[in-house]
Design an enzyme around this catalytic site. Sequence first.
Site, PDB file in Angstrom:
ATOM      1  N   HIS A 104       4.873  -9.433 -22.408  1.00 50.78           N
ATOM      2  CA  HIS A 104       4.740  -8.500 -21.293  1.00 50.78           C
ATOM      3  C   HIS A 104       6.042  -7.823 -20.887  1.00 50.78           C
ATOM      4  O   HIS A 104       6.032  -6.940 -20.024  1.00 50.78           O
ATOM      5  CB  HIS A 104       4.158  -9.232 -20.079  1.00 50.78           C
ATOM      6  CG  HIS A 104       2.893  -9.968 -20.381  1.00 50.78           C
ATOM      7  ND1 HIS A 104       2.867 -11.305 -20.705  1.00 50.78           N
ATOM      8  CD2 HIS A 104       1.605  -9.536 -20.438  1.00 50.78           C
ATOM      9  CE1 HIS A 104       1.621 -11.677 -20.947  1.00 50.78           C
ATOM     10  NE2 HIS A 104       0.834 -10.637 -20.793  1.00 50.78           N
ATOM     11  N   GLY A 111       5.940  -4.439  -5.865  1.00 53.53           N
ATOM     12  CA  GLY A 111       4.699  -4.449  -6.614  1.00 53.53           C
ATOM     13  C   GLY A 111       4.566  -3.254  -7.540  1.00 53.53           C
ATOM     14  O   GLY A 111       4.168  -3.382  -8.700  1.00 53.53           O
ATOM     15  N   ARG A 117      11.242 -10.774  -3.816  1.00 55.36           N
ATOM     16  CA  ARG A 117      10.143  -9.813  -3.686  1.00 55.36           C
ATOM     17  C   ARG A 117      10.415  -8.902  -2.509  1.00 55.36           C
ATOM     18  O   ARG A 117      10.775  -9.358  -1.408  1.00 55.36           O
ATOM     19  CB  ARG A 117       8.813 -10.541  -3.491  1.00 55.36           C
ATOM     20  CG  ARG A 117       7.702  -9.637  -2.965  1.00 55.36           C
ATOM     21  CD  ARG A 117       6.322 -10.192  -3.171  1.00 55.36           C
ATOM     22  NE  ARG A 117       5.377  -9.681  -2.201  1.00 55.36           N
ATOM     23  CZ  ARG A 117       4.947  -8.417  -2.112  1.00 55.36           C
ATOM     24  NH1 ARG A 117       5.424  -7.493  -2.940  1.00 55.36           N
ATOM     25  NH2 ARG A 117       4.069  -8.064  -1.190  1.00 55.36           N
ATOM     26  N   VAL A 118      10.256  -7.605  -2.710  1.00 55.52           N
ATOM     27  CA  VAL A 118      10.408  -6.615  -1.639  1.00 55.52           C
ATOM     28  C   VAL A 118       9.126  -5.798  -1.587  1.00 55.52           C
ATOM     29  O   VAL A 118       8.680  -5.264  -2.594  1.00 55.52           O
ATOM     30  CB  VAL A 118      11.633  -5.704  -1.865  1.00 55.52           C
ATOM     31  CG1 VAL A 118      12.921  -6.464  -1.612  1.00 55.52           C
ATOM     32  CG2 VAL A 118      11.656  -5.112  -3.275  1.00 55.52           C
ATOM     33  N   GLY A 119       8.504  -5.742  -0.436  1.00 50.11           N
ATOM     34  CA  GLY A 119       7.235  -5.038  -0.365  1.00 50.11           C
ATOM     35  C   GLY A 119       6.791  -4.803   1.056  1.00 50.11           C
ATOM     36  O   GLY A 119       7.578  -4.879   1.998  1.00 50.11           O
ATOM     37  N   SER A 120       5.517  -4.528   1.197  1.00 49.36           N
ATOM     38  CA  SER A 120       4.935  -4.276   2.517  1.00 49.36           C
ATOM     39  C   SER A 120       3.877  -5.332   2.807  1.00 49.36           C
ATOM     40  O   SER A 120       3.427  -6.050   1.915  1.00 49.36           O
ATOM     41  CB  SER A 120       4.320  -2.875   2.581  1.00 49.36           C
ATOM     42  OG  SER A 120       3.302  -2.741   1.601  1.00 49.36           O
ATOM     43  N   MET A 179      -0.031 -10.325  -1.002  1.00 44.72           N
ATOM     44  CA  MET A 179      -0.899 -10.848  -2.057  1.00 44.72           C
ATOM     45  C   MET A 179      -0.123 -11.573  -3.159  1.00 44.72           C
ATOM     46  O   MET A 179      -0.698 -11.882  -4.205  1.00 44.72           O
ATOM     47  CB  MET A 179      -1.723  -9.703  -2.674  1.00 44.72           C
ATOM     48  CG  MET A 179      -2.660  -9.019  -1.695  1.00 44.72           C
ATOM     49  SD  MET A 179      -3.698  -7.760  -2.475  1.00 44.72           S
ATOM     50  CE  MET A 179      -4.834  -8.789  -3.412  1.00 44.72           C
ATOM     51  N   SER A 211       3.641  -2.489   7.349  1.00 44.45           N
ATOM     52  CA  SER A 211       3.166  -1.110   7.202  1.00 44.45           C
ATOM     53  C   SER A 211       1.854  -0.866   7.934  1.00 44.45           C
ATOM     54  O   SER A 211       1.506   0.280   8.222  1.00 44.45           O
ATOM     55  CB  SER A 211       2.976  -0.778   5.719  1.00 44.45           C
ATOM     56  OG  SER A 211       2.041  -1.670   5.127  1.00 44.45           O
ATOM     57  N   ASP A 212       1.126  -1.951   8.229  1.00 41.34           N
ATOM     58  CA  ASP A 212      -0.175  -1.832   8.891  1.00 41.34           C
ATOM     59  C   ASP A 212      -0.349  -2.995   9.860  1.00 41.34           C
ATOM     60  O   ASP A 212       0.099  -4.111   9.576  1.00 41.34           O
ATOM     61  CB  ASP A 212      -1.320  -1.891   7.870  1.00 41.34           C
ATOM     62  CG  ASP A 212      -1.167  -0.900   6.741  1.00 41.34           C
ATOM     63  OD1 ASP A 212      -1.781   0.169   6.825  1.00 41.34           O
ATOM     64  OD2 ASP A 212      -0.428  -1.200   5.783  1.00 41.34           O
TER      65      ASP A 212
END
Length: 236
Positions: A5, A21, A88-91, A181, A204-205
């Site tokens: 992968h 992500g 990990r960097v995200g929302s 997630m 973000s929400d």
Amino acid sequence: MATPHINAELGDFAETVLMPGDPLRAKFIAENFLEDVKQVCDVRSMLGFTGTYKGKRVSVMGHGMGIPSCSIYVHELIKDFGVKNIIRVGSCGAVHDDVKLMDIIIGMGASTDSKVNRIRFNDHDFAAIADFHLLETSVQQARLQNVNVRVGNIFSADLFYSPEEGLFDKMEKLGMLGIDMEAAGIYGVAAELGAKALTILTVSDHIKRGEKLSSEDRQKSFGEMMNVALETAVNI
């Protein structure tokens, strides 16, 4: 040597990899926050890059959506490419009344409805937690930048569209700060393979209030989160 992968070579990745992500977000981070950037992989369009930040090598790579996807990439990065630190960097979405849009959350622990960590631990509960040194460094760097962060438990959901009624109220009662997630899976893989992991998220929400960030506010909060993550990456 390339894996099924990740078509990179040993040494292409830095010891610390930031992981959003979205692979296009990884490309954005590489192009806007790093210098001397080199693309190192692109299998299934899951882009990975290595560059420098303040003179130190840092990599960034997408991990896709959900625990199964991110677990594959994190496993191969650690086992086959010698990566030591995953950030990990995200929302995330929030359900707690005390959490606001644009808040930055650092996941000290990650609960989940996934069974992956029970599979790892002979069907026992596994406390999926961040590495303390990464956690401590991220909080220190946030304070140096005068960025307010929330530190606590988050929830990694298997389903984005969950039919389970009443779960959000229970999450709020238990003090969970945000819902993503992936974090619980990343923490599990890192623990299994002897690496370190951390999750930094922007809200973000707000699910219970039906609030969402505008594009402008989303970009502003993303920039603050990235600064904290990058300063963490080069100060560990």
